[in-house]
Design a protein around this motif. Structure first.
Motif, mmCIF file in Angstrom:
data_model
loop_
_atom_site.group_PDB
_atom_site.id
_atom_site.type_symbol
_atom_site.label_atom_id
_atom_site.label_comp_id
_atom_site.label_asym_id
_atom_site.label_seq_id
_atom_site.Cartn_x
_atom_site.Cartn_y
_atom_site.Cartn_z
ATOM 1 N N THR A 81 0.671 -1.086 -0.050
ATOM 2 C CA THR A 81 0.252 -0.077 -0.071
ATOM 3 C C THR A 81 0.840 1.074 -0.090
ATOM 4 O O THR A 81 0.788 2.179 -0.702
ATOM 5 N N LEU A 82 2.043 1.335 1.059
ATOM 6 C CA LEU A 82 2.772 2.285 0.983
ATOM 7 C C LEU A 82 3.572 2.846 -0.398
ATOM 8 O O LEU A 82 3.590 3.957 -0.788
ATOM 9 N N LYS A 83 4.159 1.467 -0.929
ATOM 10 C CA LYS A 83 4.860 1.654 -2.117
ATOM 11 C C LYS A 83 4.136 2.201 -3.201
ATOM 12 O O LYS A 83 4.446 2.860 -4.107
ATOM 13 N N ARG A 84 2.788 1.603 -3.384
ATOM 14 C CA ARG A 84 1.844 2.219 -4.443
ATOM 15 C C ARG A 84 1.423 3.616 -4.273
ATOM 16 O O ARG A 84 1.559 4.341 -5.067
ATOM 17 N N ALA A 85 1.325 3.932 -3.082
ATOM 18 C CA ALA A 85 1.140 5.470 -2.694
ATOM 19 C C ALA A 85 2.291 6.167 -3.234
ATOM 20 O O ALA A 85 2.180 7.254 -3.637
ATOM 21 N N TRP A 86 3.576 5.860 -3.045
ATOM 22 C CA TRP A 86 4.630 6.505 -3.243
ATOM 23 C C TRP A 86 4.972 6.695 -4.733
ATOM 24 O O TRP A 86 5.259 7.587 -5.288
ATOM 25 N N THR A 87 4.916 5.419 -5.112
ATOM 26 C CA THR A 87 5.125 5.109 -6.577
ATOM 27 C C THR A 87 4.075 5.814 -7.406
ATOM 28 O O THR A 87 4.689 6.511 -8.564
ATOM 29 N N LYS A 88 2.985 5.759 -7.307
ATOM 30 C CA LYS A 88 2.044 6.400 -8.029
ATOM 31 C C LYS A 88 2.012 7.903 -8.071
ATOM 32 O O LYS A 88 1.273 8.774 -9.037
ATOM 33 N N ILE A 147 -3.490 9.526 -2.825
ATOM 34 C CA ILE A 147 -3.096 9.175 -1.496
ATOM 35 C C ILE A 147 -4.642 8.418 -1.131
ATOM 36 O O ILE A 147 -4.715 7.294 -0.864
ATOM 37 N N LYS A 148 -5.689 9.235 -1.582
ATOM 38 C CA LYS A 148 -7.177 8.680 -1.068
ATOM 39 C C LYS A 148 -7.488 7.502 -2.116
ATOM 40 O O LYS A 148 -7.971 6.559 -1.628
ATOM 41 N N GLU A 149 -7.081 7.576 -3.530
ATOM 42 C CA GLU A 149 -7.123 6.368 -4.145
ATOM 43 C C GLU A 149 -6.462 5.035 -3.608
ATOM 44 O O GLU A 149 -7.177 3.868 -3.768
ATOM 45 N N VAL A 150 -5.256 5.386 -3.186
ATOM 46 C CA VAL A 150 -4.669 3.977 -2.786
ATOM 47 C C VAL A 150 -4.972 3.525 -1.218
ATOM 48 O O VAL A 150 -5.024 2.382 -1.340
ATOM 49 N N LYS A 206 -11.840 -1.978 -2.379
ATOM 50 C CA LYS A 206 -12.032 -2.973 -3.148
ATOM 51 C C LYS A 206 -11.309 -4.258 -2.772
ATOM 52 O O LYS A 206 -11.854 -5.432 -2.673
ATOM 53 N N TYR A 207 -10.199 -4.059 -2.336
ATOM 54 C CA TYR A 207 -9.268 -5.245 -1.703
ATOM 55 C C TYR A 207 -10.028 -5.993 -0.586
ATOM 56 O O TYR A 207 -10.173 -7.131 -0.634
ATOM 57 N N LEU A 208 -10.465 -5.142 0.259
ATOM 58 C CA LEU A 208 -10.840 -5.613 1.501
ATOM 59 C C LEU A 208 -12.245 -6.449 1.003
ATOM 60 O O LEU A 208 -12.616 -7.617 1.708
ATOM 61 N N ALA A 209 -13.087 -5.723 0.240
ATOM 62 C CA ALA A 209 -14.457 -6.551 -0.297
ATOM 63 C C ALA A 209 -13.963 -7.624 -0.828
ATOM 64 O O ALA A 209 -14.924 -8.845 -0.515
ATOM 65 N N SER A 210 -12.998 -8.039 -1.635
ATOM 66 C CA SER A 210 -12.720 -9.188 -2.449
ATOM 67 C C SER A 210 -12.561 -10.126 -1.469
ATOM 68 O O SER A 210 -12.908 -11.227 -1.410
ATOM 69 N N LYS A 211 -11.402 -10.020 -0.384
ATOM 70 C CA LYS A 211 -11.124 -10.843 0.510
ATOM 71 C C LYS A 211 -12.225 -11.338 1.483
ATOM 72 O O LYS A 211 -12.314 -12.400 1.805
ATOM 73 N N ILE A 212 -13.118 -10.435 1.746
ATOM 74 C CA ILE A 212 -14.257 -10.906 2.651
ATOM 75 C C ILE A 212 -14.964 -11.523 1.806
ATOM 76 O O ILE A 212 -15.534 -12.807 2.356
ATOM 77 N N TRP A 213 -15.265 -11.316 0.599
ATOM 78 C CA TRP A 213 -16.393 -12.066 -0.139
ATOM 79 C C TRP A 213 -15.599 -13.408 -0.452
ATOM 80 O O TRP A 213 -16.420 -14.481 -0.344
ATOM 81 N N ASP A 214 -14.326 -13.677 -0.507
ATOM 82 C CA ASP A 214 -13.748 -15.155 -0.499
ATOM 83 C C ASP A 214 -13.704 -15.694 0.608
ATOM 84 O O ASP A 214 -13.278 -16.906 0.684
ATOM 85 N N ALA A 215 -13.818 -15.268 1.637
ATOM 86 C CA ALA A 215 -13.939 -15.834 3.120
ATOM 87 C C ALA A 215 -14.716 -16.919 3.204
ATOM 88 O O ALA A 215 -15.830 -16.989 2.603
#
Length: 392
Positions: free
Chosen positions: A127-134, A185-188, A195-204
């Motif tokens: 998450t932090l590297k994406r925020a920095w790189t983007k 920053i808000k996007e990342v 989206k990530y949390l929802a996906s992993k919760i859905w796959d639980a």
């Protein structure tokens, strides 16, 4: 239904979302009671494996090796992580709650009930590297200044204000402000993780799932889960689970800028003679070395580190593979080796005074300020020598 909870039902499956404030007594109790009352098949928790381990093992930071961190190129990531966790800790200290207590309560309650639990958040380093790189250069500067400002802030937050964080209207205004000032920053940090949390919760696993997450993610995660329930969206998050590759333009710039600087200096020697070329070389050296040395001086670095900053900055600015902050950070760590006490008090020392008292934080401060100084010097020095060439 409690205003801090949302329920999604689809094809006989029930997902209950609990929105929490990360330093809230009420959130801790709500998490325990909800899991006990609903007796879920699985509990999903807004943590990644590494942060879950840190919460359960409070002595984890004692294993920190600052030199290895710098060698892995994770100096900025460590500073950002420390500042963010320290800010939450400072908020929680006012009411006797540690950051992540509600997540720890979810794990412990699930263990007591013999219920499986899974970590559903994206790894913090990604998450932090994406925020920095983007981010653009100015976006990086905004992020850096925002982090430093929060590190030096002494603002206290009351228990009432913390509980307000769980109210939707409060979160909306906070996110709107971040979106305007730092949209990437808000996007990342928010949109992608929703989206990530929802996906992993859905796959639980299981038909009765309880998910514990920060209140700021509640509306976004609910929206994604509803789309998944209607088959309007899949749970594939591959594209946001990786550190984005550098843009071709960034890679080219990493080589073109040094090539231009070297080319201009060489041209100075060719068209202006030894005197003009030497003047341009001196200009470049001073414009890079002095700001980097000033950065080290502001960080109250060891005299050897200040000298190293001055000498190496003009050269590291021309090398895409290594930055002056990497060099000065390691030198500072070697000449002022951190003590065990620095590691033990690391999170408590995130303050203006603490950055100068704690040797590990001093290393990070040297790393950041010398890098910033050299970057400023590169732009100004580059413009100066190009102007000198034009005058020949």
């Amino acid at each position: 239904m409690n205003q801090t909870q949302k329920v999604i039902e689809c094809n006989g499956r029930k997902i209950t979302l609990i929105g929490t404030a990360h330093v809230s007594k009420e959130s801790v109790e709500e998490v325990k009671e909800t899991i006990k009352n609903l007796q879920p098949d699985c509990v999903a928790i807004e943590l990644d494996e590494k942060r879950a381990d840190s919460i359960q093992n409070s002595e984890k930071y004692k294993e920190l090796d600052i030199v290895k961190v710098l060698r892995r190129g994770e100096g900025f990531l460590l500073m950002a992580n420390l500042i963010l966790s320290s800010f939450q800790k400072r908020m929680g200290d006012n009411i006797g709650v540690k950051p992540g207590d509600e997540m720890l309560a979810a794990m412990e309650t699930a263990k007591e009930m013999n219920v499986p639990f899974v970590m559903v958040d994206r790894p913090i380093h990604i998450t932090l590297k994406r925020a920095w790189t983007k981010n653009s250069f100015w976006g990086k500067m905004k992020l850096l200044s925002s982090l430093i400002a929060s590190a030096f802030s002494n603002e206290e937050v009351s228990e009432e204000e913390i509980e307000k964080l769980k109210k939707q209207n409060e979160m909306d205004s906070m996110m709107a402000e971040r979106s305007e000032y730092m949209p990437v920053i808000k996007e990342v940090l928010i949109d992608e993780r929703d989206k990530y949390l929802a996906s992993k919760i859905w796959d639980a696993n299981g038909n009765n799932v309880v998910a514990v997450l920060g209140a700021g993610h509640l509306p976004g995660v609910e929206a994604h889960l509803l789309k998944m329930a209607k088959n309007e969206e899949n749970s594939d998050v591959t594209t946001i689970s990786e550190i984005p590759a550098k843009k071709v333009s960034s890679k080219i710039a990493g080589w073109i800028i040094p090539a231009i600087i070297i080319g201009v200096i060489v041209a100075g020697f060719i068209y202006g003679g030894a005197k003009a070329g030497s003047m341009m070389l001196t200009t470049w050296f001073l414009w890079n070395g002095i700001p980097a040395a000033i950065g080290a001086l502001i960080a109250l670095a060891h005299p050897i580190t200040i000298i190293v900053a001055f000498v190496t900055a003009p050269f590291t600015s021309l090398c895409p593979f290594i930055g002056v902050g990497f060099v000065t950070g390691i030198v500072q760590a070697v000449v002022c080796k951190p003590k065990v006490s620095d590691i033990e008090t690391l999170q408590d020392d995130i303050s203006l005074k603490g950055f100068y008292k704690n040797r590990i934080l001093r290393v990070l401060l040297v790393f950041i300020l010398t890098s910033l100084g050299s970057t400023i010097g590169t732009f100004i020095g580059g413009a100066d020598i190009i102007g000198q060439l034009a005058d020949i």
